[in-house]
Design a protein around this motif. Structure first.
Motif, PDB file in Angstrom:
ATOM      1  N   LYS A 126       1.066  -1.304  -0.199  1.00  0.00           N
ATOM      2  CA  LYS A 126       0.079   0.156  -0.071  1.00  0.00           C
ATOM      3  C   LYS A 126       0.821   1.168   0.026  1.00  0.00           C
ATOM      4  CE  LYS A 126      -3.840  -2.207   2.227  1.00  0.00           C
ATOM      5  NZ  LYS A 126      -4.468  -2.586   3.730  1.00  0.00           N
ATOM      6  N   ALA A 127       1.985   1.224   0.853  1.00  0.00           N
ATOM      7  CA  ALA A 127       2.700   2.371   0.771  1.00  0.00           C
ATOM      8  C   ALA A 127       3.359   2.659  -0.328  1.00  0.00           C
ATOM      9  CB  ALA A 127       4.106   2.310   1.837  1.00  0.00           C
ATOM     10  N   GLU A 128       3.796   1.717  -1.187  1.00  0.00           N
ATOM     11  CA  GLU A 128       4.487   1.568  -2.380  1.00  0.00           C
ATOM     12  C   GLU A 128       3.689   1.761  -3.632  1.00  0.00           C
ATOM     13  OE1 GLU A 128       7.758   2.208  -2.892  1.00  0.00           O
ATOM     14  OE2 GLU A 128       8.045   1.850  -0.579  1.00  0.00           O
ATOM     15  N   GLY A 129       2.224   1.901  -3.679  1.00  0.00           N
ATOM     16  CA  GLY A 129       1.505   2.188  -4.527  1.00  0.00           C
ATOM     17  C   GLY A 129       1.221   0.996  -5.395  1.00  0.00           C
ATOM     18  N   VAL A 130       1.553  -0.315  -5.143  1.00  0.00           N
ATOM     19  CA  VAL A 130       1.225  -1.444  -5.840  1.00  0.00           C
ATOM     20  C   VAL A 130      -0.014  -2.289  -5.309  1.00  0.00           C
ATOM     21  CG1 VAL A 130       3.644  -1.780  -6.666  1.00  0.00           C
ATOM     22  CG2 VAL A 130       2.866  -2.857  -4.625  1.00  0.00           C
ATOM     23  N   TRP A 131      -0.609  -1.812  -4.268  1.00  0.00           N
ATOM     24  CA  TRP A 131      -1.731  -2.446  -3.758  1.00  0.00           C
ATOM     25  C   TRP A 131      -2.916  -2.511  -4.978  1.00  0.00           C
ATOM     26  CZ3 TRP A 131      -2.895  -5.947  -0.124  1.00  0.00           C
ATOM     27  CH2 TRP A 131      -4.262  -6.106   0.154  1.00  0.00           C
ATOM     28  N   ASP A 132      -2.795  -1.545  -5.826  1.00  0.00           N
ATOM     29  CA  ASP A 132      -3.831  -1.401  -6.820  1.00  0.00           C
ATOM     30  C   ASP A 132      -3.793  -1.915  -8.080  1.00  0.00           C
ATOM     31  OD1 ASP A 132      -5.553   0.313  -4.849  1.00  0.00           O
ATOM     32  OD2 ASP A 132      -4.603   2.044  -5.744  1.00  0.00           O
ATOM     33  N   ASP A 133      -2.700  -2.984  -7.888  1.00  0.00           N
ATOM     34  CA  ASP A 133      -2.159  -3.536  -9.451  1.00  0.00           C
ATOM     35  C   ASP A 133      -2.655  -4.934  -8.787  1.00  0.00           C
ATOM     36  OD1 ASP A 133      -0.679  -5.371 -11.116  1.00  0.00           O
ATOM     37  OD2 ASP A 133       1.079  -3.905 -10.895  1.00  0.00           O
TER      38      ASP A 133
END
Length: 393
Positions: free
Chosen positions: A266-273
């Motif tokens: 989530k912190a690295e922005g890949v949770w939505d991938d």
């Protein structure tokens, strides 16, 4: 098989959770949740807190000073400690050698060694593997020659985890060369302060000195430190290894690290991938499956069945899961997980880290360290053969 916890077991879980929350030092919990370096003091401080409560030997029967918990209560204790960020109990004393002393030691040995293990005062190490004897442990060459009321020990052990802190070490030694290799092995307890014992650290991929070589040069060991009968050590070793391989599965740490993986994603922005989330979901399914397997073992123990013949399967799946979550953490952080900075493993490190997310600094170290899991405790290739022979037939 009923995998639902009873109301009594849920109440027990709450009791453990409350006690751990009130007694686990915050600085230690912070280090565990962020994969920072734990010192000897950190590990032993928690061990002594548990020892004072009577819970360091949480798997022990009441007759030896333990709480007498059943298999499910032990599982719940391990789970709550892991989720709270408690350090994993260093297993060599309370989890490994203590059951051997209880099962095969004489009353004098039990009275002499068990109290120091239960309190967390005495640090134990394991002397099994040798340079030419790892998965093929029965080929070990460290010799113990009987001379009157002593043994004279000569040889070398390797991969001795945290041996630099050890005060006592339990060793498999060769006392006979007749017959099959397994029949000439004995189980000996050795004071590491004895003259002739030398500990040499081995630096690992992650820069840590976690394992050691231990050399024995004409070390004099009282014969009263022999556990059980001479040349019967292989039987005692198998008893211990079953406990070790079940312990290595470490499903509760996997559950905690899964939550850390989600935080990093989530912190690295890949949770939505969605593709990356698929990988996390697959890992979570495997962790749940491993937990079900552990609960099957516990269910078998509750009904009095022999469950330890699938210990190798637990070790295989648990170690592969540990490697997978460290790989996914590296992938989640992308290029910011690549720099390997040993100093970043220290709590409070304020160095310059590329990308600015200091929480990513320990990822490379943890990834390197976890390469060992499929090798130690009996390599997974050998474990698959054992499972094929003992479980599949």
């Amino acid at each position: 098989m009923d995998l639902a916890f009873t109301p009594e077991e849920q109440a027990f879980r709450e009791e453990i959770r409350t006690w751990v929350r009130d007694n686990l030092p915050a600085d230690i919990s912070h280090k565990v949740h962020n994969a920072l370096r734990l010192s000897r003091d950190d590990m032993q401080r928690w061990a002594k807190i548990l020892g004072k409560k009577g819970w360091l030997g949480y798997g022990w029967p009441r007759q030896f000073g333990g709480p007498g918990w059943n298999a499910v209560q032990k599982h719940l204790f391990e789970e709550e400690c892991a989720l709270a960020g408690a350090p994993r109990i260093v297993p060599f004393g309370p989890v490994m050698v203590a059951p051997v002393i209880m099962a095969f030691g004489n009353p004098e040995q039990q009275q002499r060694f068990l109290p120091g293990i239960a309190s967390g005062e005495v640090w134990w190490s394991q002397g099994y593997s040798e340079p030419g004897s790892g998965s093929d442990l029965a080929s070990l060459k460290t010799r113990a020659e009987r001379q009157g009321d002593h043994y004279i020990v000569n040889g070398q052990k390797t991969w001795t985890t945290l041996g630099q802190y050890g005060e006592w070490i339990f060793c498999l030694v060769r006392t006979s060369t007749e017959g099959k290799p397994q029949t000439g092995i004995s189980f000996l307890l050795i004071d590491m302060k004895s003259p002739g014992v030398t500990v040499r650290p081995i630096k690992l991929l992650d820069g840590e000195y976690e394992v050691n070589e231990v050399w024995f040069d004409n070390v004099k060991v009282p014969a009263e430190n022999l556990i059980g009968e001479e040349n019967k050590g292989w039987t005692y070793a198998k008893h211990l290894l079953a406990h070790e391989r079940t312990n290595i599965a470490d499903v509760n740490r996997a559950k905690r690290e899964l939550e850390r993986l989600k935080r990093i994603a989530k912190a690295e922005g890949v949770w939505d991938d969605l593709r990356f989330r698929d990988q996390i979901a697959l890992l979570e399914v495997d962790i749940v499956a491993l937990e079900m397997l552990v609960l099957r073992v516990l269910s078998a123990e509750k009904s009095g069945k022999n469950s330890l013949d699938i210990a190798g399967l637990l070790k295989i799946k648990g170690s592969e899961i540990q490697q997978r979550y460290t790989e996914l953490m590296m992938l989640a952080a992308g290029p910011f997980s690549v720099p390997f900075i040993e100093e970043a493993m220290e709590a409070g490190w304020q160095g310059n880290f590329p990308g600015g997310v200091v929480a990513n600094a320990p990822l490379a170290s943890t990834y390197f360290n976890m390469r060992k899991t499929t090798i130690y405790g009996g390599s997974n290739e050998v474990q698959r053969n054992i499972v094929a022979q003992t479980v599949l037939g």
